[in-house]
Design a protein around this motif. Structure first.
Motif, PDB file in Angstrom:
ATOM      1  N   ASN A  88       0.820  -1.214  -0.011  1.00 44.47           N
ATOM      2  CA  ASN A  88      -0.128   0.153  -0.008  1.00 44.47           C
ATOM      3  C   ASN A  88       0.734   1.449   0.062  1.00 44.47           C
ATOM      4  OD1 ASN A  88      -2.676   1.043  -0.126  1.00 44.47           O
ATOM      5  ND2 ASN A  88      -2.413   1.815   2.028  1.00 44.47           N
ATOM      6  N   GLU A  89       2.067   1.014   0.447  1.00 43.15           N
ATOM      7  CA  GLU A  89       2.882   2.263   0.376  1.00 43.15           C
ATOM      8  C   GLU A  89       3.295   2.624  -0.951  1.00 43.15           C
ATOM      9  OE1 GLU A  89       4.340   4.736   2.448  1.00 43.15           O
ATOM     10  OE2 GLU A  89       2.661   3.886   4.054  1.00 43.15           O
ATOM     11  N   ILE A  90       3.573   1.626  -1.977  1.00 42.67           N
ATOM     12  CA  ILE A  90       3.708   1.745  -3.280  1.00 42.67           C
ATOM     13  C   ILE A  90       2.630   2.832  -3.721  1.00 42.67           C
ATOM     14  CG2 ILE A  90       3.952   0.800  -5.479  1.00 42.67           C
ATOM     15  CD1 ILE A  90       5.293  -1.558  -4.138  1.00 42.67           C
ATOM     16  N   CYS A  91       1.271   2.242  -3.522  1.00 40.59           N
ATOM     17  CA  CYS A  91       0.283   2.976  -3.923  1.00 40.59           C
ATOM     18  C   CYS A  91       0.054   4.404  -3.492  1.00 40.59           C
ATOM     19  CB  CYS A  91      -0.976   2.099  -3.603  1.00 40.59           C
ATOM     20  SG  CYS A  91      -1.305   0.543  -4.598  1.00 40.59           S
ATOM     21  N   LYS A  92       0.268   4.431  -2.258  1.00 35.71           N
ATOM     22  CA  LYS A  92       0.593   5.733  -1.428  1.00 35.71           C
ATOM     23  C   LYS A  92       1.106   6.829  -2.328  1.00 35.71           C
ATOM     24  CE  LYS A  92      -1.088   4.478   3.068  1.00 35.71           C
ATOM     25  NZ  LYS A  92      -0.907   4.529   4.773  1.00 35.71           N
ATOM     26  N   MET A  93       2.381   6.250  -2.513  1.00 38.43           N
ATOM     27  CA  MET A  93       3.402   6.945  -3.139  1.00 38.43           C
ATOM     28  C   MET A  93       2.929   7.878  -4.505  1.00 38.43           C
ATOM     29  SD  MET A  93       7.398   6.248  -4.286  1.00 38.43           S
ATOM     30  CE  MET A  93       7.741   5.836  -2.570  1.00 38.43           C
ATOM     31  N   TRP A  94       2.243   7.334  -5.075  1.00 40.72           N
ATOM     32  CA  TRP A  94       1.659   7.781  -6.185  1.00 40.72           C
ATOM     33  C   TRP A  94       0.228   7.881  -6.341  1.00 40.72           C
ATOM     34  CZ3 TRP A  94       5.666   3.992  -6.749  1.00 40.72           C
ATOM     35  CH2 TRP A  94       6.895   4.519  -7.292  1.00 40.72           C
ATOM     36  N   SER A  95      -0.555   8.246  -5.119  1.00 42.37           N
ATOM     37  CA  SER A  95      -1.823   8.696  -4.892  1.00 42.37           C
ATOM     38  C   SER A  95      -2.638   7.753  -5.381  1.00 42.37           C
ATOM     39  CB  SER A  95      -2.201   9.968  -5.313  1.00 42.37           C
ATOM     40  OG  SER A  95      -0.897  11.130  -5.146  1.00 42.37           O
ATOM     41  N   ARG A  96      -2.597   6.566  -5.057  1.00 40.50           N
ATOM     42  CA  ARG A  96      -3.510   5.467  -5.313  1.00 40.50           C
ATOM     43  C   ARG A  96      -3.560   4.363  -4.078  1.00 40.50           C
ATOM     44  NH1 ARG A  96      -4.123   6.475 -10.871  1.00 40.50           N
ATOM     45  NH2 ARG A  96      -5.293   4.560 -11.109  1.00 40.50           N
ATOM     46  N   SER A  97      -3.766   4.927  -3.104  1.00 38.34           N
ATOM     47  CA  SER A  97      -3.935   4.158  -1.899  1.00 38.34           C
ATOM     48  C   SER A  97      -5.091   3.334  -2.054  1.00 38.34           C
ATOM     49  CB  SER A  97      -4.044   5.021  -0.524  1.00 38.34           C
ATOM     50  OG  SER A  97      -3.981   4.128   0.425  1.00 38.34           O
ATOM     51  N   SER A  98      -4.973   2.052  -1.417  1.00 38.67           N
ATOM     52  CA  SER A  98      -6.125   1.060  -1.427  1.00 38.67           C
ATOM     53  C   SER A  98      -6.890   1.067  -0.067  1.00 38.67           C
ATOM     54  CB  SER A  98      -5.607  -0.379  -1.681  1.00 38.67           C
ATOM     55  OG  SER A  98      -6.525  -1.435  -1.552  1.00 38.67           O
ATOM     56  N   SER A  99      -8.072   1.276  -0.187  1.00 36.27           N
ATOM     57  CA  SER A  99      -8.936   1.373   1.331  1.00 36.27           C
ATOM     58  C   SER A  99      -9.118  -0.037   1.705  1.00 36.27           C
ATOM     59  CB  SER A  99     -10.343   1.836   0.686  1.00 36.27           C
ATOM     60  OG  SER A  99     -10.972   1.101  -0.256  1.00 36.27           O
ATOM     61  N   ASP A 100      -8.818  -1.264   0.833  1.00 33.78           N
ATOM     62  CA  ASP A 100      -8.913  -2.521   1.197  1.00 33.78           C
ATOM     63  C   ASP A 100      -7.648  -2.833   2.195  1.00 33.78           C
ATOM     64  OD1 ASP A 100     -11.343  -3.102   0.198  1.00 33.78           O
ATOM     65  OD2 ASP A 100     -10.408  -4.037  -1.376  1.00 33.78           O
ATOM     66  N   ALA A 101      -6.413  -2.127   2.278  1.00 32.06           N
ATOM     67  CA  ALA A 101      -5.526  -2.319   2.926  1.00 32.06           C
ATOM     68  C   ALA A 101      -5.686  -2.207   4.426  1.00 32.06           C
ATOM     69  CB  ALA A 101      -4.291  -1.486   2.383  1.00 32.06           C
ATOM     70  N   ASP A 102      -6.382  -1.088   4.834  1.00 28.17           N
ATOM     71  CA  ASP A 102      -6.643  -0.831   6.323  1.00 28.17           C
ATOM     72  C   ASP A 102      -7.722  -2.028   6.584  1.00 28.17           C
ATOM     73  OD1 ASP A 102      -4.979   1.181   6.114  1.00 28.17           O
ATOM     74  OD2 ASP A 102      -6.871   2.862   5.891  1.00 28.17           O
ATOM     75  N   ARG A 103      -8.445  -2.517   5.794  1.00 27.86           N
ATOM     76  CA  ARG A 103      -9.602  -3.690   6.251  1.00 27.86           C
ATOM     77  C   ARG A 103      -8.822  -4.863   6.352  1.00 27.86           C
ATOM     78  NH1 ARG A 103     -12.263  -1.113   1.485  1.00 27.86           N
ATOM     79  NH2 ARG A 103     -13.805   0.372   2.648  1.00 27.86           N
TER      80      ARG A 103
END
Length: 571
Positions: A88-103
């Motif tokens: 998810n850090e990869i996705c966050k770096m390019w503003s594409r964070s996954s909401s399923d990560a926290d779940r």
């Protein structure tokens, strides 16, 4: 020598193979597929979408196995959490964070209500009860019967399940310990998990949170690539590794561009456009590429043209002393700003410089005008293949002047002219012929006379008519040819050299006006040796032979005066 820019990776900068190579060297292409190979932002975007999909799969697996999550080894669960958070850090770096990560993390860390045990008792107490079920010895109660009894208790009660059997009642009371049906439900779930963990799997058929399962997540995310060697159970820095790989690519591109500028190399327009597109993609990712595209523009100076013609043009300009900006031109066959500038300066000299004028009364130079004078040129070929120029009069076979070269006296090599007179010549003509017979000349003069059949060019420039020969004629012709070949629609070279100001009117053939080293052969012998008073042959009294063999001093002190004579008056 200027050349098309080749990167340190060994490929031409801007071509597809160049990006494929630096992507491979960085390790990034082992993880991310770029199509085309320089579309970094697009590749990262698609990669993040794939990573987000992998995270969603993990969440789905965790949700399906939430009821047994308490029974999974904490280290294995933590490893899965670290992987999900790293992805998810990869996705966050390019503003594409996954909401399923926290779940997913909420379930894996046992924070979610979905993972709560029914009884609320500690897992250690449940494990003790399970141990009794597995290995406890109870008279009259078999292993398989233990599970059936617990299931009956959950659906009814301890008393009903024992059904009056004291042995069964003792077993149930020892396991249940007054904690109720919910406790026994947790015990039963733990027992089932321990007996068959493969019944609790995720995608790929791997046991939830097992090492195989975690490895499968990484395979789906990164393929066969290995992103670092972080220890089991510790946080993952995948984003940092990818960032370093992208920095490597950027640094390679930047270093190659700077190297190209230092070496005065060039990038073809098509490759430059691709390189700029790559820089745009890197900037969208978040890398600072300030000023890099302007440097690419500096390298996109190549305007095409025939490299052989350009090389000869550069050699001529260097020989004549026209060097553009700075030192001598690089003779590399590439038409760039410096070559363009040098050619422009050369042509400007033609327009503003006064050259020695030639009129019909001038004794410096005249054509042979065979029809009027009967003077014609020919060559004597020796047995060893040497070619010697000679001038003949009318139909007589004996030359009145002949170029020659052989040892003479103390001179091992003696270039000279031989002049002869006929019986019908005047006394003065015979004396002058004798005076100039066997007259030594320089090697330069010899070469000039030897190449007598080279026609001079007549050019029109700035209202003047100039007779040019040798390197000047070649330079003008090459300049016009090169400029006509250039593909410079964008005028990347700035102001063009301007050869359009020079019009080549044609060649003054049959007379070989060779201004280089003097007036050449048209007046080389003069009326003292040749008949034809008042013709264009000239006279020896004016020093025509001297002019031929020693050269003309023009009004311009540079090299151009040796090649150019103003013949405007002869038009």
């Amino acid at each position: 020598m200027s050349r098309e820019l080749i990167g340190d990776c060994g490929y031409i900068v801007g071509e597809r193979g160049y990006f494929e190579r630096i992507n491979k060297e960085s390790g990034l292409s082992d993880i991310i597929h770029f199509s085309p190979s320089h579309h970094y932002y697009d590749g990262i975007r698609d990669f993040c979408d794939d990573i987000s999909s992998v995270i969603s799969d993990v969440y789905s697996d965790a949700k399906n196995n939430a009821k047994v999550m308490n029974f999974i080894d904490e280290r294995d669960r933590q490893e899965t959490i670290n992987i999900v958070e790293g992805l998810n850090e990869i996705c966050k770096m390019w503003s594409r964070s996954s909401s399923d990560a926290d779940r997913a993390v909420s379930i894996l860390s046992l924070s979610s209500s979905e993972t709560r045990l029914k009884s609320g008792y500690r897992i250690s107490e449940i494990e003790k009860a399970v141990k009794k079920v597995k290995s406890g010895s109870y008279s009259g109660v078999s292993g398989s019967e233990k599970i059936r009894l617990i299931e009956k208790v959950i659906s009814s009660s301890v008393i009903k399940a024992a059904d009056g059997d004291s042995n069964k009642l003792a077993f149930l009371l020892d396991v249940e310990q007054g904690r109720g049906d919910n406790f026994l439900s947790d015990v039963l779930k733990k027992y089932e998990y321990d007996e068959n963990p493969r019944g609790y799997t995720g995608r790929g058929g791997k046991v939830m949170c097992s090492r195989e399962y975690n490895s499968n997540i990484l395979s789906e995310a990164f393929g066969n690539a290995s992103l670092g060697s972080s220890s089991y159970g510790y946080s993952k820095r995948y984003a940092s590794i990818l960032e370093k790989q992208l920095d490597y690519i950027f640094k390679e591109i930047e270093d190659d561009i700077n190297k190209g500028i230092r070496n005065r190399d060039y990038i073809l327009d098509s490759n430059g456009e691709t390189l700029n597109a790559a820089i745009d993609q890197l900037e969208k990712i978040g890398l600072s590429c300030y000023g890099l595209k302007s440097k690419v523009g500096v390298l996109m100076w190549f305007a095409g043209g025939n490299s052989r013609d350009i090389l000869n043009l550069q050699r001529n300009l260097n020989k004549l002393g026209f060097r553009g900006e700075g030192s001598s031109l690089k003779e590399d066959g590439v038409f760039g700003q410096r070559t363009s500038s040098a050619l422009e300066k050369f042509l400007e000299h033609l327009t503003r410089t006064s050259f020695r004028s030639l009129s019909w009364s001038t004794i410096w130079i005249d054509p042979l005008q065979t029809d009027l004078t009967g003077i014609r040129h020919d060559y004597k070929i020796t047995k060893n293949g040497e070619k010697y120029l000679q001038l003949l009069f009318e139909e007589r076979s004996k030359p009145v002047m002949r170029l020659d070269r052989h040892p003479y006296g103390k001179n091992r090599d003696f270039p000279h002219i031989n002049v002869s007179a006929f019986d019908d010549f005047t006394e003065r003509q015979r004396l002058n012929a004798k005076k100039w017979d066997h007259f030594g000349i320089s090697n330069k003069a010899y070469e000039a006379l030897k190449n007598f059949d080279h026609s001079a060019k007549v050019i029109k420039v700035a209202g003047k008519t100039l007779l040019v020969t040798g390197v000047i004629a070649d330079t003008i012709s090459l300049g016009k040819t090169v400029e006509s070949d250039l593909k410079d629609a964008d005028r990347k070279l700035g102001k063009t050299a301007g050869t359009e100001i020079v019009r080549i009117a044609g060649s003054w053939t049959g007379s070989a006006i060779g201004a280089k080293y003097g007036s050449m052969l048209g007046a080389s012998v003069g009326t003292a040796a040749l008949p034809g008073i008042g013709t264009a042959v000239g006279g020896i009294a004016g020093g025509l032979i001297g002019a031929t063999v020693l050269g003309i001093a023009g009004s311009y002190s540079g090299e151009l005066a040796e090649y150019i004579i103003d013949i405007s008056e002869l038009e």
